[in-house]
Design a protein around this motif. Structure first.
Motif, mmCIF file in Angstrom:
data_model
loop_
_atom_site.group_PDB
_atom_site.id
_atom_site.type_symbol
_atom_site.label_atom_id
_atom_site.label_comp_id
_atom_site.label_asym_id
_atom_site.label_seq_id
_atom_site.Cartn_x
_atom_site.Cartn_y
_atom_site.Cartn_z
ATOM 1 N N GLY A 22 0.783 -1.224 0.000
ATOM 2 C CA GLY A 22 0.000 0.000 0.000
ATOM 3 C C GLY A 22 0.812 1.271 0.000
ATOM 4 N N LEU A 23 2.154 1.161 0.003
ATOM 5 C CA LEU A 23 2.984 2.363 0.072
ATOM 6 C C LEU A 23 3.072 3.106 -1.256
ATOM 7 C CD1 LEU A 23 5.981 1.197 2.303
ATOM 8 C CD2 LEU A 23 3.928 2.467 2.977
ATOM 9 N N ALA A 24 2.772 2.415 -2.350
ATOM 10 C CA ALA A 24 2.852 3.066 -3.665
ATOM 11 C C ALA A 24 1.906 2.357 -4.621
ATOM 12 C CB ALA A 24 4.289 3.042 -4.194
ATOM 13 N N ASP A 25 1.705 2.963 -5.765
ATOM 14 C CA ASP A 25 0.828 2.403 -6.791
ATOM 15 C C ASP A 25 1.483 1.149 -7.396
ATOM 16 O OD1 ASP A 25 -0.876 1.830 -8.850
ATOM 17 O OD2 ASP A 25 -0.673 3.774 -9.858
ATOM 18 N N PRO A 26 0.821 -0.015 -7.333
ATOM 19 C CA PRO A 26 1.423 -1.238 -7.895
ATOM 20 C C PRO A 26 1.686 -1.152 -9.390
ATOM 21 C CG PRO A 26 -0.426 -1.778 -6.454
ATOM 22 C CD PRO A 26 -0.447 -0.290 -6.654
ATOM 23 N N SER A 27 1.027 -0.234 -10.091
ATOM 24 C CA SER A 27 1.240 -0.111 -11.532
ATOM 25 C C SER A 27 2.474 0.720 -11.877
ATOM 26 C CB SER A 27 0.014 0.525 -12.194
ATOM 27 O OG SER A 27 -0.202 1.844 -11.702
ATOM 28 N N GLY A 28 3.144 1.266 -10.859
ATOM 29 C CA GLY A 28 4.353 2.047 -11.082
ATOM 30 C C GLY A 28 5.611 1.264 -10.764
ATOM 31 N N ALA A 29 6.744 1.964 -10.694
ATOM 32 C CA ALA A 29 8.046 1.324 -10.473
ATOM 33 C C ALA A 29 8.537 1.449 -9.042
ATOM 34 C CB ALA A 29 9.083 1.918 -11.422
ATOM 35 N N ASN A 30 7.864 2.255 -8.212
ATOM 36 C CA ASN A 30 8.397 2.534 -6.879
ATOM 37 C C ASN A 30 8.505 1.293 -5.996
ATOM 38 O OD1 ASN A 30 8.668 5.214 -7.509
ATOM 39 N ND2 ASN A 30 6.767 5.867 -6.508
#
Length: 453
Positions: free
Chosen positions: A151-159
């Motif tokens: 939940g810390l970042a968007d799963p569709s991104g690279a973070n």
């Protein structure tokens, strides 16, 4: 014991970071693959790649460690694992991901072998079992904790991919900067699968089926949750619940198996797991119950409860079958048997994601639990059949149950019996009996082991 724990703190901290990254990566890849609309069958191949690599690493990495050294191998594999994780975020392609999963599995097998060799070498017969249990808690607890990083970042991104790479890279620091001595290392002899099967058919086949179930859980847990309509935070809770359930129930199930016929316990927990999985497959997908000023109220507690109970009954199978085999295998051959068991478990784990993909492709999300129910039903039938074929040893003749980490290598599998490097060398130098020999009819179970379970 407190002093031993202090000396192991750097090792356990490094393992925790490594497992948090590994747990997050498994769920992230399943979730991201669903977002990218990967074909279900292809996704099964991708997720099984980890177990292909892990199996290869379990076989090959010990030779590299023996030649190059623990610290160099650990640092090199951690670096390679971090690179493979980042490649996932650059190339959104199932075949690239499959190749990277093989590399990741290979790296983690080597990392586990190094960590478990340290654990084995620094422990002694008085505390080895307890430290291995703590190792299991650290592994499962860290995997469960890693889910909540989703939940810390968007799963569709690279973070999130970068976060995983950071965690794996940080895991190197506590071990490389530790003042602990580098452990001695020797590769144990192997046991033929035919001999292992003759000594323990239930243990051999049960370990394969346990690997299938674990491959389904690790490979498709997050995929099921996403396709069943859970949010990212709910997916994290669902996957974490299975691991936490397994961590909590390992000891009570294990202690029970020390007091009665271990096969009765295997039969009871596997039938329980099959029933829970069957019930979970019939649960409706989470849907709004009512609308309130704050938003929707989702009915998710039944599936979360099912996940926790199922994990509690299913995950201890690895430890149960390891203990069961130790009941049947002669003491001088336990080290060799542990390597064969790791291989059998790995073969099953490779098949697990592909089997789940096949069934989910036909039945939808519920195919996840249908697969798990079927696998555990087969284990139950096998255990019941073997109970009819042979009587059980007396409880006093059984080996002690030790809670085992699910993704253990042959090094950890040897530890419950108190084997260290010197013992392995002594066993391999013993020419009093060929490596693959069967018990004479006059030998007792305690001395040589029965021909059948």
């Amino acid at each position: 014991m407190a002093g031993a724990l202090a000396s192991f703190s750097a090792l356990f901290f490094g393992i925790a970071l490594m497992m948090m990254g590994n747990g997050l990566q498994g769920s992230l890849l399943g979730l991201r693959a669903s977002i990218e609309n990967f074909d279900t069958a292809v996704l099964g191949v991708v997720m099984s790649g980890y177990f292909v690599g892990f199996l290869a690493g379990s076989l090959y990495a010990p030779r590299v460690v023996a030649k190059v050294g623990h610290i160099r191998v650990f640092a090199a594999l951690a670096s390679l694992a971090s690179i493979s994780i980042l490649v996932h975020s650059v190339f959104i392609d199932p075949w690239v991901w499959g190749a990277m999963r093989v590399i990741t599995g290979f790296c983690y097998a080597g990392l586990y072998i190094v960590a478990e060799s340290w654990l084995n070498d620094m422990s002694d017969n008085a505390n080895r079992g307890r430290l291995l249990s703590i190792y299991m808690v650290v592994q499962l607890g860290a995997v469960a904790g890693g889910q909540f990083l989703l939940g810390l970042a968007d799963p569709s991104g690279a973070n999130l991919f970068m976060l995983i790479a950071v965690l794996v890279s940080l895991a190197v620091l506590p071990l490389c900067l530790s003042a602990s001595k580098t452990p001695d290392f020797s590769t144990p002899e192997a046991m033929g699968f035919r001999e292992l099967f003759r000594l323990s058919p239930l243990g051999s086949l049960g370990m394969v089926l346990s690997g299938v179930a674990n491959g389904v859980i690790f490979g498709f847990g997050a995929v099921y949750a996403q396709r069943a309509g859970l949010t990212v935070n709910e997916i994290a809770t669902f996957v974490a619940a299975m691991f936490l359930g397994g961590m909590v129930l390992q000891w009570p199930i294990g202690r029970m198996s020390d007091r009665i016929d271990r096969r009765v316990v295997i039969l009871a927990v596997t039938i329980g797991a099959a029933v829970v999985a069957a019930v979970a497959a019939m649960l409706p997908e989470p849907a709004p119950l009512s609308m309130q000023p704050g938003g929707e109220v989702r009915v998710i507690w039944p599936i979360m409860a099912a996940a926790a109970v199922f994990g509690g009954l299913s995950i201890p199978h690895y430890s149960l079958f390891t203990a069961h085999v130790n009941d049947r295998v002669p003491a001088r051959k336990m080290v060799a048997a542990s390597s064969a068991l790791v291989f059998l478990h790995g073969v099953g784990a490779i098949a697990g994601p592909n089997l789940a993909a096949l069934i989910m492709g036909r039945a939808g999300p519920s195919g996840f639990f249908i697969t798990l129910a079927g696998v555990h039903a087969v284990i139950g039938l096998l255990a019941g059949y073997r109970m009819l074929r042979r009587s059980a040893p007396a409880p006093v003749d059984q080996s002690d149950f030790v809670a085992m980490p699910l993704r253990a290598t042959q090094i950890a599998s040897q530890m419950p019996d108190g084997w260290g490097p010197d013992d392995v060398e002594d066993a391999s130098d013993d020419d009093s009996e060929p490596a693959i020999s069967m018990p004479d009819d006059g030998e007792t179970m305690h001395e040589q082991g029965p021909a059948n379970v």
